[in-house]
Scaffold this active site. Structure first.
Site, PDB file in Angstrom:
ATOM      1  N   TYR A   1       0.854  -1.186   0.000  1.00 58.18           N
ATOM      2  CA  TYR A   1       0.000   0.000   0.000  1.00 58.18           C
ATOM      3  C   TYR A   1       0.891   1.236   0.000  1.00 58.18           C
ATOM      4  CZ  TYR A   1      -3.719  -3.260   1.153  1.00 58.18           C
ATOM      5  OH  TYR A   1      -4.607  -4.302   1.136  1.00 58.18           O
ATOM      6  N   GLU A   2       0.502   2.236  -0.816  1.00 53.62           N
ATOM      7  CA  GLU A   2       1.391   3.382  -1.044  1.00 53.62           C
ATOM      8  C   GLU A   2       1.789   4.115   0.233  1.00 53.62           C
ATOM      9  OE1 GLU A   2      -1.484   5.465  -3.562  1.00 53.62           O
ATOM     10  OE2 GLU A   2      -1.454   7.121  -2.147  1.00 53.62           O
ATOM     11  N   ILE A   3       0.956   4.084   1.251  1.00 52.43           N
ATOM     12  CA  ILE A   3       1.244   4.821   2.481  1.00 52.43           C
ATOM     13  C   ILE A   3       2.496   4.277   3.188  1.00 52.43           C
ATOM     14  CG2 ILE A   3      -0.244   3.430   3.993  1.00 52.43           C
ATOM     15  CD1 ILE A   3      -1.193   6.147   5.225  1.00 52.43           C
TER      16      ILE A   3
ATOM     17  N   SER B   1       7.912   2.929  -0.363  1.00 54.18           N
ATOM     18  CA  SER B   1       7.007   2.062  -1.129  1.00 54.18           C
ATOM     19  C   SER B   1       6.976   2.468  -2.606  1.00 54.18           C
ATOM     20  CB  SER B   1       5.598   2.096  -0.534  1.00 54.18           C
ATOM     21  OG  SER B   1       5.076   3.412  -0.538  1.00 54.18           O
TER      22      SER B   1
END
Lengths: 311, 254
Positions: free
Chosen positions: B52-54, B86
């Site tokens: 997940y990008e976070i 990420s």
């Protein structure tokens, strides 16, 4: 030991009108709400704001009329709603909204944190964002070709070291060593800023830091001021400390659709309170806060504030 | 399995899930893309890495979150990092096999709009990119799940938030962007790809019980059909069992 502890009012007084300021926080998590509220109470104007992905506090700041320019990678209030004060200002042109992608802003901070002039990449090529930025003569990027003569077309993203930056974290010691549990999307921003303010839920001893040095995500080298504000990110979440307050976020996502209703919200909760303690009292005080305490294993409240119970 | 034994959302999740291969690195958002990815991980692809990008990798949530910033989503993760960790060190580094996206509109050349829509004389701003633009630029393959309506599957998106094949042909590479091997769009009516020289959207398989006319009526331009267009394979009982009892027992997305 030199202490970096400040109080919130004095810290916010250091930010002049027209300042260039970056914020941590992401949608409904670790938004430095106490700092945002104090910026609004002190009536700041013409701020130049930078953020990877915006959060609840940024929407409030824009809605209050404090922002002149916003460079950001989009954002929302997750399933609670949208950042309608920002969307509205974008549509009406009441702020100079400059839209990037999340990584392009993060890369500008990364370049700033490394002290290099720019980062070459291929992100943003072909998008409407780069087209709009070029129309505005935004000087933070340019399309160029690789100096290595390999024919590669590149976007050069200019380094960014904002004058001021604000992050919310669960812990720091008085020297300014900051500990954050969970993902740390705002790390590069913190290291790039000229003056980094960190609001923390709790100040811990330097002895605690020395027994867990691997947990320090931002060392004191980068930190200008540590401000202890318990529940300083409320109503957004701090992993392993407290959950978001789903009721309050629902209420906000309803009010931020119209300026008049947002103004009422602001008048009651922010301008009508002298500090974060009073703000928390108006939102339900200790009774409410005890319900959103995080479970130490899960990192969020297991009994309340659960998305499944709201829908 | 009989086609009356599953819902359209279940069919979409199963179809998308089967496109993922074991061992791939996937960047994904919430909703049906996440459901499809978790189904793959719980069935034929146990070694998927879900990013997940976070800055969250391989979580195993037990409570449904409201978004990727919800700590519910981070439970039992294997790795926490930053945005740069990420989308930079994994995606930009070239290690993401599939970027799994949603959006407001998707066009004939696979460009996706997640920023806003023109309504009469104004541009209604919705969300913006987040990491989506970055993901579409650097993932080796891009999959998207969308509702098949003629205002959503359109000739030209109102705003190119994330790049597909831009104007078709070699225009993506000509702009200087990394190559994208495959874009697949999974809708409630069919699956579409862009595997032709013009890089133009074409129907690859039609869901059981759906007609060509229905697809044409619900597409905002004159959609092409692949020469050997198939009927989408049916889900099997195990997949439906997993969706209903393990992946989404509270039926939030399915």
């Amino acid at each position: 030991m030199k202490s970096k502890i400040m109080n919130l009012t004095d810290a916010v007084r250091e930010i002049p009108d027209g300042a260039e300021i970056a914020f941590g926080g992401f949608a409904i998590t670790r938004s430095p709400i106490a700092f945002f509220n104090e910026l609004i109470r002190q009536g700041k104007k013409d701020l130049i704001v930078y953020q990877d992905v915006v959060c609840m506090g940024t929407d409030m700041l824009v809605g209050s009329g404090a922002v002149k320019r916003l460079s950001y990678g989009g954002g929302s209030l997750d399933r609670f709603g949208r950042v309608e004060r920002i969307n509205d200002a974008y549509e009406k042109g009441t702020i100079d909204a400059r839209e990037f992608s999340g990584l392009s802003i993060a890369y500008r901070f990364l370049a700033g944190s490394l002290g290099i002039p720019f980062i070459p990449t291929k992100i943003l090529l072909g998008t409407a964002m780069i087209e709009n930025l070029q129309k505005k003569n935004d000087d933070s990027l340019m399309i160029s070709s690789s100096p290595f003569d390999d024919g590669e077309k590149l976007v050069l993203l200019k380094s960014l070291q904002p004058d001021y930056a604000v992050i919310h974290a669960p812990y720091a010691d008085e020297k300014g060593n900051v500990m954050i549990d969970g993902p740390v999307w705002d790390l590069e921003m913190g290291k790039a800023a000229k003056k980094l303010y960190v609001t923390v839920d709790q100040i811990v001893s330097n002895e605690f830091v020395k027994s867990h040095p691997e947990k320090v995500t931002i060392p004191n080298i980068y930190v200008h001021g540590i401000i202890e504000v318990p529940y300083g990110a409320y109503p957004t979440a701090v992993y392993k400390m407290y959950d978001y307050d789903g009721d309050m976020l629902t209420k906000y996502a309803k009010c931020n659709k119209k300026q008049e209703e947002f103004d009422e919200f602001l008048k009651y909760y922010v301008l009508g309170t002298k500090d974060h303690d009073e703000f928390l009292e108006k939102c339900g005080g200790v009774k409410m806060l005890s319900k959103i305490k995080a479970d130490p294993v899960y990192g969020y409240s297991k009994n309340w504030g659960d998305a499944d119970e709201q829908h | 399995m009989n086609s009356t034994d599953f819902t359209t959302n279940e069919l979409m999740a199963v179809t998308a899930s089967r496109m993922l291969e074991d061992g791939q690195n996937i960047v994904v958002g919430l909703g049906l893309p996440q459901v499809a990815t978790l189904l793959a991980k719980n069935s034929h692809a146990p070694n998927l890495n879900i990013i997940y990008e976070i800055g969250v990798v391989n979580p195993e949530s037990v409570d449904t979150g409201v978004g990727i910033a919800d700590p519910r989503l981070w439970y039992r993760s294997e790795y926490f990092t930053s945005f740069v960790g990420s989308l930079g060190s994994v995606l930009h580094r070239g290690l993401v096999d599939v970027g799994f996206l949603g959006g407001l509109q998707i066009d004939k050349f696979g460009n996706i709009n997640s920023t806003g829509i023109y309504e009469k004389d104004r541009f209604r701003h919705i969300n913006g990119s987040g990491g989506a633009a970055d993901i579409a630029s650097y993932s080796k393959k891009v999959f998207a799940i969308a509702k098949h309506q003629n205002r959503k599957i359109v000739e030209l998106v109102d705003f190119i938030t994330t790049v597909g094949y831009l104007k078709g042909g070699t225009s993506r590479e000509d702009t200087g962007l990394p190559k994208c091997k495959d874009i697949r769009i999974i809708t409630n009516l069919c699956v579409m790809n862009f595997n032709n020289e013009a890089r133009e959207m074409q129907v690859e398989s039609i869901h059981p019980g759906v007609t060509r006319e229905q697809i044409k009526e619900n597409t905002g331009f004159d959609i092409k059909f692949d020469m050997d267009v198939k009927i989408t394979d049916l889900p099997d009982e195990k997949e439906i069992y997993l969706l209903r009892n393990v992946i989404d027992p509270k039926k939030i997305y399915i």
